[in-house]
Design an enzyme around this catalytic site. Structure first.
Site, short mmCIF file in Angstrom:
data_model
loop_
_atom_site.label_atom_id
_atom_site.label_comp_id
_atom_site.label_asym_id
_atom_site.label_seq_id
_atom_site.Cartn_x
_atom_site.Cartn_y
_atom_site.Cartn_z
N GLU A 59 0.82 -1.21 0.00
CA GLU A 59 0.00 0.00 0.00
C GLU A 59 0.85 1.26 0.00
O GLU A 59 2.01 1.25 0.41
CB GLU A 59 -0.89 0.01 1.24
CG GLU A 59 -0.04 0.00 2.48
CD GLU A 59 -0.83 -0.03 3.77
OE1 GLU A 59 -2.00 -0.43 3.74
OE2 GLU A 59 -0.27 0.38 4.78
N CYS A 71 3.42 8.34 0.94
CA CYS A 71 4.08 7.37 1.81
C CYS A 71 4.11 6.03 1.09
O CYS A 71 3.06 5.51 0.70
CB CYS A 71 3.26 7.30 3.10
SG CYS A 71 3.79 6.01 4.22
N CYS A 96 6.71 -7.23 7.12
CA CYS A 96 7.93 -6.76 7.78
C CYS A 96 8.37 -7.78 8.81
O CYS A 96 7.55 -8.36 9.51
CB CYS A 96 7.67 -5.41 8.46
SG CYS A 96 9.14 -4.71 9.24
N CYS A 117 7.56 -5.11 15.43
CA CYS A 117 7.22 -4.19 16.51
C CYS A 117 5.81 -4.53 17.00
O CYS A 117 4.91 -4.78 16.20
CB CYS A 117 7.28 -2.75 16.02
SG CYS A 117 8.89 -2.34 15.34
N CYS A 165 2.57 -2.59 15.85
CA CYS A 165 2.40 -2.34 14.41
C CYS A 165 1.74 -3.54 13.73
O CYS A 165 2.19 -4.68 13.88
CB CYS A 165 3.77 -2.08 13.79
SG CYS A 165 3.74 -2.00 11.99
N LEU A 187 12.07 5.92 17.19
CA LEU A 187 12.74 5.68 18.48
C LEU A 187 11.76 5.03 19.46
O LEU A 187 12.03 3.97 20.01
CB LEU A 187 13.30 7.00 19.02
CG LEU A 187 14.22 6.89 20.23
CD1 LEU A 187 15.43 6.01 19.94
CD2 LEU A 187 14.68 8.28 20.70
N CYS A 204 -0.15 2.49 9.21
CA CYS A 204 0.83 1.51 8.74
C CYS A 204 0.28 0.08 8.63
O CYS A 204 0.00 -0.57 9.62
CB CYS A 204 1.98 1.57 9.74
SG CYS A 204 3.37 0.55 9.36
N1 SAH Z 1 9.77 0.28 9.30
C1 SAH Z 1 9.95 1.68 9.32
C2 SAH Z 1 8.97 2.44 8.43
C3 SAH Z 1 7.56 1.96 8.44
S1 SAH Z 1 6.66 2.12 9.95
C4 SAH Z 1 9.90 2.21 10.73
O1 SAH Z 1 9.55 1.46 11.64
O2 SAH Z 1 10.27 3.37 10.92
C5 SAH Z 1 6.28 3.87 9.91
C6 SAH Z 1 5.94 4.47 11.25
O3 SAH Z 1 4.65 3.99 11.71
C7 SAH Z 1 6.93 4.13 12.36
O4 SAH Z 1 7.37 5.31 12.98
C8 SAH Z 1 6.10 3.30 13.34
O5 SAH Z 1 6.60 3.49 14.63
C9 SAH Z 1 4.70 3.85 13.10
N2 SAH Z 1 3.60 2.96 13.50
C10 SAH Z 1 3.48 1.64 13.28
N3 SAH Z 1 2.34 1.16 13.80
C11 SAH Z 1 1.71 2.20 14.39
C12 SAH Z 1 0.49 2.35 15.11
N4 SAH Z 1 -0.32 1.31 15.32
N5 SAH Z 1 0.16 3.58 15.55
C13 SAH Z 1 0.97 4.64 15.32
N6 SAH Z 1 2.13 4.57 14.63
C14 SAH Z 1 2.51 3.36 14.19
FE1 SF4 Z 2 8.26 -3.07 10.63
FE2 SF4 Z 2 6.10 -1.87 11.60
FE3 SF4 Z 2 8.31 -2.05 13.10
FE4 SF4 Z 2 8.25 -0.39 10.97
S1 SF4 Z 2 7.00 -0.24 12.83
S2 SF4 Z 2 9.86 -1.85 11.54
S3 SF4 Z 2 6.94 -1.59 9.58
S4 SF4 Z 2 7.06 -3.78 12.36
#
Ligand code: SAH
Ligand code: SF4
Length: 370
Positions: free
Chosen positions: A93, A132, A139, A143, A146, A241, A359
Site C-alpha cells: 500500500e 508514503c 515486515c 514491533c 504495528c 525511536l 501503517c
Molecule cells: N519500518 C519503518 C517504516 C515503516 S513504519 C519504521 O519502523 O520506521 C512507519 C511508522 O509507523 C513508524 O514510525 C512506526 O513506529 C509507526 N507505527 C506503526 N504502527 C503504528 C500504530 N499502530 N500507531 C501509530 N504509529 C505506528
Molecule cells: Fe516493521 Fe512496523 Fe516495526 Fe516499521 S513499525 S519496523 S513496519 S514492524
C-alpha cells in the site's frame, strides 16, 4: 518468448540490453528513461520520439511494467490510500497525504531547495503532497504495536515495485503533483537496503525527484544507518525511536535487543547531515508505556546536540491490540515537556483513520478476508 520489462533495468543494464539485444545506440537508453520516468508513459507505443518502426520492433521484445491498483480509497480528511496487487498476488500500500493533513509542512517554502533542480521549481509552486510508500510486503522486525509487524515478513520489493508506487499514484492524481516522498509504509527499508538504494537512484536520477524531499524511516538497524549514505543518494533520515530506555524499547521493538539505544544513537550522531539538515525522530505514544514526563525528560537528553525534530504519533489502535492511545491531555503534556526544553515536537494526528490508513492496516484487511 517472454517480453523483457524495461523498468527492471538500471541505466547501464538498459544500455546493455538495447545495444546487445536490439542493436540500438546507447543514447536510446537516456530517451527511454526520460519517457518512462519523467513523462510517465506506460506503453512503448506512446514514445513518439521513436519512429513507428522502432516502437514496433521494441514492442516485440519488451514492455513497460506498472502496478495493478486493486483499490483506491479516499478518507474524509482527504488522505488517499492505494492498495496495489503485485504480480505474485501479494498486496502493498501507499498513502497520499494532502497538505492540510500533513502537519509537518515547512513554513518557509523552498528551504530544501537544490539549485538547478527542475522538479523542485515545480514543487515550490504546488501545495505539499506527500506520498508514503512501502519497501517490503510485510515486515520482519515485529514491533508489537504495528499491524504490518504482526503480519510478518512476506518479501522484499524490487526497485521497480518501490518506484512504481510513485509513478502510478502520480498518473492517478495528475495534474496534481507529488512533492514529497516518505518510505514509511509497509516494511523496514534498511532490511531491503540494496533494492531501496536502487529505487532511490531511480527516483533522483531518472525522475529527478529532489533528494531533500525524500525521507527514509527506519526502526533503527544501526549498522545500515552507517552504510546508507555510502550506497544511496543523501535522503532525509527518520528514526522510529518510540522509547527512552532499553527495557521499554526491547519490549515494544524486539530489534532493540540487537541494536540497543546507545549503539543506535551513536550511528545517528555520525550520520552526515547537509546544512540545516535534521534527523526526524518518530515516537509512537503508547498509553502508560512510554508517555510519562520522565520519558519526555529522557528523550530530551538522548537528543541533546542532535539537529532534530520529533514527530509524536498517538498510537493508532487496531483490533486485538494490547496498547492504549493516550489521552489528548497526556499527549499535549508530553509535547510541552519537549518544547519547553527547546526540542521541536509535532503531534501527528492519526491520518485517514476511517480508511485504515495507518501503517499496514488496509493490507491486513485483505489478508484477513482470504
Ligand atoms: N519500518 C519503518 C517504516 C515503516 S513504519 C519504521 O519502523 O520506521 C512507519 C511508522 O509507523 C513508524 O514510525 C512506526 O513506529 C509507526 N507505527 C506503526 N504502527 C503504528 C500504530 N499502530 N500507531 C501509530 N504509529 C505506528
Ligand atoms: Fe516493521 Fe512496523 Fe516495526 Fe516499521 S513499525 S519496523 S513496519 S514492524
Amino acid at each position: 518468448m517472454a517480453l523483457t520489462d524495461l523498468k527492471s533495468f538500471d541505466k547501464p543494464s538498459l544500455e546493455e540490453f538495447l545495444i546487445k539485444k536490439e542493436g540500438l545506440p546507447a543514447f536510446r537508453a537516456g530517451q527511454l528513461l526520460h519517457w518512462m520516468y519523467e513523462k510517465n508513459v506506460t506503453g512503448i507505443g506512446e514514445i513518439t520520439e521513436f519512429s513507428k518502426t522502432l516502437r514496433e520492433s521494441l514492442s516485440q521484445k519488451a514492455f513497460i511494467s506498472t502496478l495493478k491498483v486493486k483499490e483506491r480509497l479516499t478518507s474524509g480528511d482527504g488522505t488517499e490510500k492505494y492498495l496495489f496487487e503485485l504480480d505474485d498476488g501479494n498486496f502493498i500500500e501507499s498513502v497520499l497525504i494532502p497538505p492540510d493533513v500533513d502537519q509537518d509542512r515547512d513554513k518557509k517554502i523552498g528551504r530544501n531547495k537544490e539549485p538547478g533542480s527542475k522538479a523542485d521549481t515545480l514543487a515550490d509552486k504546488t501545495p505539499r503532497l506527500t506520498l508514503c510508500i512501502s519497501s517490503q510486503a510485510g515486515c520482519a522486525v515485529g514491533c508489537r504495536f504495528c499491524l504490518t509487524g504482526k503480519l510478518g515478513f512476506i518479501r522484499d520489493l524490487e526497485p521497480r515495485e518501490i518506484v512504481e508506487q510513485v509513478l502510478s499514484v502520480q498518473r492517478h492524481i495528475a495534474p496534481r503533483k507529488i512533492t514529497n516522498i516518505v518510505l514509511m509504509g509497509m516494511g523496514e527499508p534498511l532490511n531491503n537496503l540494496k533494492n531501496v538504494a536502487a529505487a532511490l537512484v531511480r527516483l533522483t536520477e531518472f525522475l529527478h525527484f529532489p533528494k531533500r524531499r525524500i525521507t527514509l524511516s527506519t526502526a533503527g538497524i544501526a549498522p545500515r544507518i552507517t552504510e546508507l549514505p555510502q550506497v544511496a543518494p543523501m535522503v532525509n533520515l527518520a528514526v522510529s525511536l518510540n522509547a527512552t530506555t532499553d527495557e521499554t524499547r526491547s519490549l515494544i521493538m524486539p530489534i532493540n535487543k540487537r541494536y540497543g539505544i546507545s549503539s543506535l544513537m551513536q550511528a545517528i550522531r555520525r550520520f552526515p547531515l547537509p546544512p540545516r539538515g535534521r534527523i526526524t525522530f518518530e515516537y509512537v505514544l503508547l498509553g502508560g508505556i512510554n508517555d510519562s514526563q520522565a520519558d519526555a525528560r529522557r528523550l530530551v537528553k538522548l537528543l541533546h546536540a542532535i539537529p532534530s525534530k520529533v514527530n509524536l504519533i498517538p498510537f493508532n489502535g487496531h483490533e486485538g491490540s494490547e496498547f492504549q492511545t493516550p489521552s489528548a491531555e497526556r499527549v499535549l503534556a508530553f509535547q510541552k515537556a519537549l518544547t519547553d526544553s527547546g526540542c521541536t515536537a509535532i503531534i501527528r494526528k492519526s491520518k485517514g483513520a476511517d480508511i485504515l490508513a495507518a501503517c499496514g492496516q488496509l493490507k491486513a484487511k485483505y489478508e484477513l478476508k482470504k
